[in-house]
Design an enzyme around this catalytic site. Sequence first.
Site, PDB file in Angstrom:
ATOM      1  N   GLU A   1     -25.441  -9.610   6.167  1.00 16.56           N
ATOM      2  CA  GLU A   1     -24.580  -9.845   5.007  1.00 16.56           C
ATOM      3  C   GLU A   1     -23.109  -9.999   5.366  1.00 16.56           C
ATOM      4  O   GLU A   1     -22.458 -10.959   4.951  1.00 16.56           O
ATOM      5  CB  GLU A   1     -24.721  -8.692   4.009  1.00 16.56           C
ATOM      6  CG  GLU A   1     -26.079  -8.631   3.337  1.00 16.56           C
ATOM      7  CD  GLU A   1     -26.101  -7.618   2.195  1.00 16.56           C
ATOM      8  OE1 GLU A   1     -25.010  -7.209   1.742  1.00 16.56           O
ATOM      9  OE2 GLU A   1     -27.194  -7.246   1.762  1.00 16.56           O
TER      10      GLU A   1
ATOM     11  N   ASP B   1     -24.549  -2.372   7.617  1.00 17.61           N
ATOM     12  CA  ASP B   1     -24.162  -1.435   6.571  1.00 17.61           C
ATOM     13  C   ASP B   1     -22.798  -0.814   6.876  1.00 17.61           C
ATOM     14  O   ASP B   1     -21.979  -0.622   5.981  1.00 17.61           O
ATOM     15  CB  ASP B   1     -25.235  -0.344   6.379  1.00 17.61           C
ATOM     16  CG  ASP B   1     -26.021  -0.051   7.645  1.00 17.61           C
ATOM     17  OD1 ASP B   1     -25.425  -0.126   8.739  1.00 17.61           O
ATOM     18  OD2 ASP B   1     -27.216   0.252   7.528  1.00 17.61           O
TER      19      ASP B   1
END
Length: 374
Positions: free
Chosen positions: A277, A27
């Site tokens: 990601e 994140d």
Amino acid sequence: MPAPTASHLARPLTWDVFCHVVDNLGDIGVSWRLCADLAARGQTVRLWIDAPDALHWMAPGALEGRIDGVRVLHWTEPLAPDLLTHLVPADVWLETFGCRPPPEAQAHRAGAIAAGGSAPVWINLEYLSAEAYVERSHRLPSLVSSGPMRGVGQWFFYPGFTQATGGLLREADLAARQTRFNAAAWLAAQGLVRTERPRASLFCYEPTSLPTMLQQAGQDHPSDWLVTTGRAAEAVGAAQAQGLDTGRIAVHHLPRLTQRDYDHLLWACDLNFVRGEDSLVRALWAGKPLVWHIYPQHDDAHHAKLEAFLDWLQAPDSLRAFHRIWNGITPAHSVWPGWNMVGSWRPCVLAARARLLAQPDLTSQLLEFVAEKR
């Protein structure tokens, strides 16, 4: 599509980007790259983050305010007294991955709105997926249902791999940096010698097939494996402590890398094992064969997410099979496919990158979207 800049807006805007760290620092990685890219395009950005220490090594200078256009604010609970009174109200609120802005910030902004001020363009930047719901949900509006900002509008913004999504983070200078990159010089700076042996980078969680894969790869022709600090290094270390025979593999443990140097690692290798990601996106831009260790979910929802990505990638059968083994979906005694097979994966990755390069990037789309909503 040309990348929108401040000229597409009445003026450069102020963005509040909120990041609540869950685990594994993905994140932070996404949030920082976005903030830096917005700032590079003329925007003023404040990154609110509750665990900022990783930025010391990930983006040196960030916490000290040495990155033009980006200010890092420590999101404490409660917020530091008087912090909000000294901040210019942001034009845009962008919450990453469903975190909510601090309650004090919401109450403060609600008071300003009640006094005649404007509401921010409020964006919820969602998780990356190739699943069909992303195209259906991208740019959908919603009303805040509770709290001091109740009734204020916000929008869901989904990154993705197709024209009907928000795209992927891609800096304007990325292609030029890749063209200038000197792998031999970068490897030498890491204390490594460039050889003709194939190289793999290893950034993963703890796949159960890791020891078997390394042992089998060690029976293939000689190769260099560059292992990142953290869970990957711990997993390799645990396997070595159990007497793992790596054969012809030379294992190199790397120090913590900045985000720029992580890009360089991917560009310098012939095969990249990535996770989460941020590293997946960077591996796609690298254009080298890649293997994605998807974040595991207790209900196995990540299985469908992985299959959707492999479908979009148009992955050949051998690459699909290896992903399923690596992610613990399919058990197998034979894990390592061989360097010759790895080389056959590159065309599909290059074709996927070409499709992505033909689409507008995430920051460009966010700038365009905000200009529309203002």
